[in-house]
Design a protein around this motif. Structure first.
Motif, short mmCIF file in Angstrom:
data_model
loop_
_atom_site.label_atom_id
_atom_site.label_comp_id
_atom_site.label_asym_id
_atom_site.label_seq_id
_atom_site.Cartn_x
_atom_site.Cartn_y
_atom_site.Cartn_z
N LYS A 147 0.86 -1.17 -0.14
CA LYS A 147 -0.09 -0.02 0.04
C LYS A 147 0.80 1.36 0.13
O LYS A 147 0.66 2.21 -0.74
N GLU A 148 2.00 1.36 0.97
CA GLU A 148 2.88 2.61 0.91
C GLU A 148 3.39 2.84 -0.44
O GLU A 148 3.74 3.79 -0.79
N ILE A 149 3.98 1.62 -0.86
CA ILE A 149 4.61 1.80 -2.23
C ILE A 149 3.86 2.52 -3.09
O ILE A 149 4.02 3.60 -3.99
N PHE A 150 2.68 1.96 -3.52
CA PHE A 150 1.54 2.61 -4.38
C PHE A 150 1.27 4.01 -3.95
O PHE A 150 0.80 4.90 -4.93
N LEU A 151 1.24 4.37 -2.77
CA LEU A 151 0.68 5.69 -2.32
C LEU A 151 2.26 6.78 -2.78
O LEU A 151 1.89 7.81 -3.47
N GLN A 152 3.26 6.13 -2.75
CA GLN A 152 4.50 6.94 -3.27
C GLN A 152 4.52 7.00 -4.85
O GLN A 152 4.85 8.17 -5.35
N VAL A 153 3.94 5.96 -5.18
CA VAL A 153 3.71 6.13 -6.83
C VAL A 153 2.67 6.99 -7.11
O VAL A 153 3.10 7.68 -8.21
N ALA A 154 1.96 7.16 -6.42
CA ALA A 154 0.71 8.36 -6.64
C ALA A 154 1.45 9.55 -6.83
O ALA A 154 1.24 10.43 -7.63
N ILE A 155 2.30 9.96 -5.89
CA ILE A 155 2.96 11.15 -5.90
C ILE A 155 4.12 11.47 -7.03
O ILE A 155 4.13 12.52 -7.66
N ALA A 189 -0.86 5.16 -9.96
CA ALA A 189 -1.23 4.43 -8.88
C ALA A 189 -2.26 3.72 -8.59
O ALA A 189 -2.46 2.48 -8.21
#
Lengths: 137, 137, 137, 137, 137, 137
Positions: free
Chosen positions: F98-106, F113
């Motif tokens: 989950k955290e990886i994809f939140l960072q992908v979003a940014i 993401a």
């Protein structure tokens, strides 16, 4: 609704998101939110739809134009689908959308344009069918 | 001018290209045309500037918005530079351009936005300096 | 056929497009052309297939090699599908196509190669089945 | 030469790399190899130049065509520079390279073509100057 | 500091941004903020550095690994430069960074790896020179 | 197994690939290997899984983090699917992913993401169902 969605910015974003993408689609995303996806739903609703789409600097029609242009370049068919619907809701005509994809052909290449236009054509056909059905009642 | 540039569509495209990107920049590209680059200059002037930019379906201001959105997503700083200038010529304000790049940040990611904005800021500064100099005369 | 398709460049492009991609596929695209998609069909047929594929500078086999290389890098599976068939029509062997995707693996990364090869393998299997069926008659 | 470069596959790759990109450029990369970059030099020389370029399935001229097509699509100007030189070494003419970039314009978009052609034009000018100088002696 | 920077989230983000990228670099960006760029600085500092980097879910070392991987894939050399420095500040060793780029070579292709590693090598050399100078005092 | 798979590096890579992606998936790929795909299977197993994943420089958990980050940026849903499963096998939790994809979003933008997270959510649901079924026995 999940507790962490209970912020002022979320409420503002939710309203924008529903008005552009349709209440039904948004509800489906939020209903599906679980411990894995809820933080992403929060981030997207607050930042993308609350902060960005809440800015007065450009009208929604223009923001839809920008989105379709970027999404075609980024090769993201799922998002193109959502945002063609959003574009129609925001007042773009079928002819406006056609022109955008013609410009995509020149600057992003013919494959980006053909792929994007195929998705757009499906959405436009669905909307026409929906309107025809509503008109027949 | 090279013989192969002598078509009606080229003339139409040349006019559009000069009005958007500035006569000086366009002249430089055409003057530099040699046996290696002339066919590309012809294709771009005819296809991109004659066919596409000659279409009445969208006004130039909107076409500039589409271009900046695509070019930021495509990671093409040289073209962003040209088309920020084109956007100013086509009536976009500094604030309009700022809003486009904020939307780029959300949809294409922060690096695309920061890279694009850096180029845009340089062009805007150059144009201000040019205008200040012209005003001082 | 729609009236706006009635140009010399369109006729030239149509012939090239049919010979490379197959008459059946092209007919389907043109039959589906409506007010939303016809201008794109015209642009693609005239510029891509009339202008570019009509140039004598490279033979069709080489143009197919270029296309598969670009399309794998661009992540466009629909177009890879069409142009693997086109490549076979233009004389590339299964081994030639294999080599292209091995080179894709090194320069575009393993995921681009695996995704592209999967599509190519499907087309090659379809063509073999079609030829086997034709041979059995 | 660093000890880890002492493999059969490295020697094979080194030979291919030197013949395509020029001994001088390759020597510079290897001389610069330190504890940070040596493993990458080894991987690239063995994998890319030993394994791939060592395969008999396609001739070098064709591999150069594939590379220029991919690199233009991938937006990698440093590598385009190296591989335009490699393409000339592998027998592509200026006209062949021009045709590749015209095809890039249609499939990857005009900005990819203009950016790539600019780099290619610089390499071609440098090679012409070098040859003129050599011829004058 | 500009008035719109006066939020709690901005302060939190500013602290994270300074600790990762270095106070000097961040100060330069903020000092340069004008009416064109200030909203972007605010968005990036709040959203990227306050929201995301402020999350406890992953340690900073891991976030640096994620960033270098994404930025190499995204072809963003300016941001790679900043985040190699950030990675060193967050405890990655030269060997860790080398391994990331070797993995980039396989999954994003050799050109992405070589381009990224070149930038990383420059930053690492600068940091070594800075440390040597500091040690000599 | 095909004869050309009979190398030491292939055996080493096969073991790594099976341990990360699951023996069943890998067997399916190898069983499907024919004259068109076998060389690619060999290249991927030897170089990607033998050479790279066999390097001691980073642990498998970290290599999974790098892969998910790159694959989200590269827009490769098939590979994201495989490597989310690999990431779970290598010890990443649902929260880490989950955290990886939140960072992908940014950094890669919200569409990257959302697309990536959708695939990841499907894999995570499948794994939970499989574990529940196994637990019920």
């Amino acid at each position: 609704m999940r507790e962490e969605f209970n912020t002022e910015l979320f409420a503002k974003g939710l309203k924008n998101r529903q008005e552009v993408l349709g209440a039904e689609h948004v509800q489906k995303s939020l209903d599906a939110a679980d411990d894995f996806t809820a933080d992403m739903q929060k981030l997207v609703t607050e930042w993308c739809w609350g902060e960005l789409w809440g800015r007065p600097g450009l009208d929604r029609r223009t923001r839809s134009i920008i989105n379709l242009s970027m999404l075609a370049a980024l090769n993201r068919p799922h998002e193109i689908r959502l945002h063609v619907r959003g574009a129609l809701n925001n007042g773009l005509t079928q002819d406006d959308i056609k022109e955008i994809f013609l410009q995509v052909a020149i600057y992003c290449g013919v494959p980006a344009a053909l792929d994007g236009m195929k998705v757009a054509a499906e959405v436009i056909a669905e909307e026409k069918a929906k309107n025809a059905k509503a008109g027949a009642k």
